[in-house]
Write an enzyme that holds these catalytic residues in place. Structure first.
Site, short mmCIF file in Angstrom:
data_model
loop_
_atom_site.label_atom_id
_atom_site.label_comp_id
_atom_site.label_asym_id
_atom_site.label_seq_id
_atom_site.Cartn_x
_atom_site.Cartn_y
_atom_site.Cartn_z
N SER A 453 -8.33 1.97 -1.88
CA SER A 453 -8.69 2.45 -3.21
C SER A 453 -9.70 1.49 -3.83
O SER A 453 -9.47 0.28 -3.87
CB SER A 453 -7.44 2.52 -4.10
OG SER A 453 -6.47 3.38 -3.55
N CYS A 647 0.14 4.96 -8.01
CA CYS A 647 -0.52 4.46 -6.80
C CYS A 647 0.36 3.40 -6.15
O CYS A 647 0.88 2.51 -6.83
CB CYS A 647 -1.90 3.86 -7.13
SG CYS A 647 -2.80 3.28 -5.66
N ASP A 692 -1.99 8.50 -5.59
CA ASP A 692 -2.79 7.89 -4.52
C ASP A 692 -1.82 6.96 -3.81
O ASP A 692 -1.69 5.79 -4.16
CB ASP A 692 -3.97 7.13 -5.12
CG ASP A 692 -4.88 6.51 -4.04
OD1 ASP A 692 -4.59 6.72 -2.84
OD2 ASP A 692 -5.84 5.82 -4.42
N TRP A 694 0.70 5.78 -0.18
CA TRP A 694 0.70 5.60 1.27
C TRP A 694 2.10 5.17 1.69
O TRP A 694 2.91 4.72 0.89
CB TRP A 694 -0.32 4.55 1.69
CG TRP A 694 -0.13 3.22 1.02
CD1 TRP A 694 0.70 2.20 1.42
CD2 TRP A 694 -0.75 2.75 -0.19
NE1 TRP A 694 0.63 1.14 0.55
CE2 TRP A 694 -0.25 1.45 -0.45
CE3 TRP A 694 -1.68 3.30 -1.07
CZ2 TRP A 694 -0.66 0.70 -1.54
CZ3 TRP A 694 -2.07 2.55 -2.16
CH2 TRP A 694 -1.58 1.27 -2.39
#
Length: 695
Positions: A453, A647, A692, A694
């Protein structure tokens, strides 16, 4: 002297042309085509000289099965290749692998009934298709889809298409397996015949490989019965031919020693820069963000001026890594290639549809260092395929057991995070010199760019991209402890050390070829490209926003706050900007601690930072708790249509934040928990809630 008549002149001219052609062959014409000659400027368009008609391609290459893939990181492409190889070796299918973006799909209604289509589809982000599958997905799921025969879904235009499908996803995401489920439904809606139930591999649960293996066996059985296929003993059939080139050396100008394509090889690299063609960008600043020994978090500034690369706040930057020298040496050594690492090889597809994954001629060292994911996870199927090349019977028995016994494989390989060279080392002390290099190219994924990012605002620094990255390390306990190092973050750490004056940087005992092929990255350069994202600030800066980003998940929010601070300084009205940030201790890993104070001065009461420190006191505190404590403020801003951003870690933090938000809404508004969850889902659908994340 006799005059030449017309016929004599024609004969003389023909002889002259023929002689000239003979002596200029290979110089001006008849030059072997280099598939990596282009800069890939038109990576998403039709490749010159190649048909976009899949039926035509299958016919001319005499194929009866095509495996399409939609892949973002290379994993789906790897599974597609494995299916194609197995279909050929076990069942005699004439298979080909096809990138979804390389073909058109209007003529799928003419797909022959005696042929087969397989789809291996990864779901990316929040239920989105991967970049190379966008056009196919939009076409096949569109409401007004029109095939070449003119029929709509009511006329069952795909009644001749037989297919199977496997999806790759992560159950921590809201739209788990969305792509394969939607494509599967669309194909069936249009009349296609699904031979076997669609498979689903779950990366979030860590069962992707076992899910694939469990799906494919019954799939092959059903497929064999439906298409009258006869199973045979699987024998390794190379996809690529490897030729050692005694006529070339690593110093020869035409030999690729890590360059991604011909323009980079010739030093004439030009844009557009994208996932096929990186920009070699200078690192203009690098520094350590953590203040504790033993852990690293890097801040880097990458200069993209003059490249025509552009980004918007919230986008991602892709870093193209190289493998650590220690792992390259390990790989070469176990295969008995150490003394031949700089021998030049040409790699050629033995089938017209086989695509060599890197440019050649190259060297063993360059292929392994720059193009092969040698530190990636190992599949049980791959281990089993290497048993036949074992140096002795005991090693063959062990490899066979690892390939057949999933619990034993999990204990010895998966739980130890071993790469393939480490597996071979532990199975036998001997060199594995019988393994064909071709099977390594075929079975090991291509080394993929890593996405980060962007932690800067394009409004504030248009031509400089900021990266914030925690250097990764996994310590595996056991009798033979194994420490797994992040491939790209340690590469970036080496670049940072080089920039700060260390002549031979070796972060955590690793070394990297940081000057790049032929020293083209010297002076601290790194190959990058930009990937655009939907993770964006509202277009109206007066709209309130709530951000949740613990650890390095705060990266894009630095860019968000940086932008709003600049807008406030310029006299614009800036809405309430709330950030929930968490780390271990404020004295150790508080990322950008001083900057938040600077932004507060610029924005005044518009900016508020709420912190959660998990190791500061006996009672661990996380961002979810801080969110709950500020329930009144959060709900007030949501009712003002604030955008909500998350995020970071998908598997725990992001999921718990989502649950907590539903609870806040339900309790503050006097609604049921179910209604609160429903409103959070509605926020996601309207893009008011953005992630966003992971795993």
């Amino acid at each position: 002297m006799a005059q030449l008549d017309t016929l004599d002149l024609i004969v003389l001219v023909a002889l002259l042309i023929g002689t000239t052609a003979y002596f200029t062959k290979g110089t001006y014409w008849g030059i072997p085509k280099d598939p990596y000659a282009a800069s890939f400027a038109h990576a998403n368009g039709s490749k010159a000289g190649k048909t976009r008609n899949i039926l035509e391609k299958m016919e001319e290459s005499e194929k009866n099965a095509v495996v399409f893939y939609g892949s973002q990181t290379g994993t789906a492409e790897d599974y597609a290749s494995r299916l194609a190889k197995e279909g050929s070796s076990r069942f005699g299918l004439k298979t080909m692998v096809a990138d979804l973006e390389d073909y058109d799909y209007e003529n799928l209604d003419n797909f022959p009934e005696d042929k087969l289509a397989m789809f291996v589809l990864a779901t990316y982000g929040e239920g989105e298709p991967t970049d190379n599958a966008v056009d196919f997905y939009e076409f096949i799921t569109g409401e007004d889809v029109s095939f070449s025969g003119g029929g709509g879904s009511d006329s069952q235009p795909l009644s001749g298409l037989k297919f199977v499908a496997f999806g790759l996803g992560n159950n921590t995401y809201e739209h788990y397996q969305a792509l394969v489920r939607r494509v599967n439904a669309a194909l069936v809606k249009h009349g296609a015949e699904r031979i076997s139930a669609a498979g689903e591999g779950d990366d979030g649960a860590g069962t992707m490989e076992e899910d694939f293996l469990a799906w494919k066996e019954p799939m092959w059985a059903e497929l064999a019965a439906k298409m009258n296929l006869e199973e045979r003993e699987a024998v390794y059939e190379p996809v690529f031919g490897i030729t050692e080139r005694e006529d070339l050396s690593a110093d020869t100008n035409e030999v690729y020693v890590g360059e991604p394509n011909k323009s980079h090889l010739e030093g004439t690299s030009k844009g557009p820069y994208n996932s096929h063609n990186p920009y070699i960008a200078p690192i203009v600043e690098s520094r350590e963000v953590f203040t504790v020994k033993g852990r690293n978090c890097l801040h880097m500034e990458i200069d993209v001026s003059g490249s025509n690369l552009t980004y918007q706040t919230g986008d991602h930057v892709a870093v193209w890594p190289t493998n650590a020298g220690r792992e390259v040496d390990r790989f070469l050594n176990i295969l008995g290639l150490s003394d031949r690492r700089h021998v030049v090889i040409s790699v050629k597809g033995l089938d017209s549809t086989a695509r060599v994954p890197f440019p050649t001629p190259t060297t063993y060292d360059a292929a392994i260092r720059y193009h092969m994911e040698i530190c990636g996870p190992v599949s049980r199927q791959f281990v089993a395929s290497l048993a036949t090349f074992a140096p002795d019977d005991a090693s063959k028995h062990e490899m066979t057991r690892l390939g057949e016994d999933k619990d034993y494989f999990r204990e010895k390989v998966s739980n130890q995070y071993l790469n393939i060279a480490q597996v071979l080392e532990r199975v036998s002390d001997s060199k594995w010199t019988s393994i064909p290099f071709s099977i390594m190219i075929e079975s090991i994924q291509k080394l993929q760019p890593r996405y980060y990012s962007i932690s800067s605002s394009s409004l504030v620094q248009k031509t400089k991209i900021s990266i914030t990255a925690v250097v990764e390390e996994i310590r595996v306990p056991g009798s033979k402890p194994n420490i797994v190092k992040g491939v790209t973050t340690n590469y970036l750490l080496a670049l940072k050390q080089k920039q700060h004056g260390e002549p031979d940087p070796d972060p955590h005992g690793l070394t990297y070829a940081i000057t790049g092929p032929r020293n083209k990255y010297d002076g601290c350069h790194v190959p990058v490209h930009v990937r655009h994202s939907n993770f964006k600030l509202p277009s109206d800066p007066s709209k309130p926003i709530i951000m949740v980003g613990p650890g390095s998940g705060v990266a894009p929010f630095r860019g968000f706050v940086q932008e709003r601070a600049a807008q406030a300084k310029a006299g614009e009205k800036v809405g309430k900007t709330i950030l929930f940030y968490g780390c271990r201790k404020p004295s150790e890993d508080f990322i950008y601690k001083n900057e938040w104070e600077m932004y507060k001065q610029a924005m005044g009461d518009s900016f508020e930072l709420f912190t959660a420190f998990s190791r500061e006191t006996e009672q661990k505190v996380y961002v979810q708790q801080r969110l709950s404590e500020q329930a009144a403020l959060v709900d007030e801003l949501l009712q003002q249509k604030a955008n909500f951003y998350v995020c970071g870690d998908a598997s725990n933090m992001a999921r718990e934040v989502s649950v907590m938000l539903g609870q806040i809404i339900s309790s503050r508004r006097g609604l049921s928990v179910e209604k609160g969850e429903e409103l959070v889902k509605s926020m996601r659908s309207s893009n008011q809630y953005q992630e966003d994340v992971w795993s």
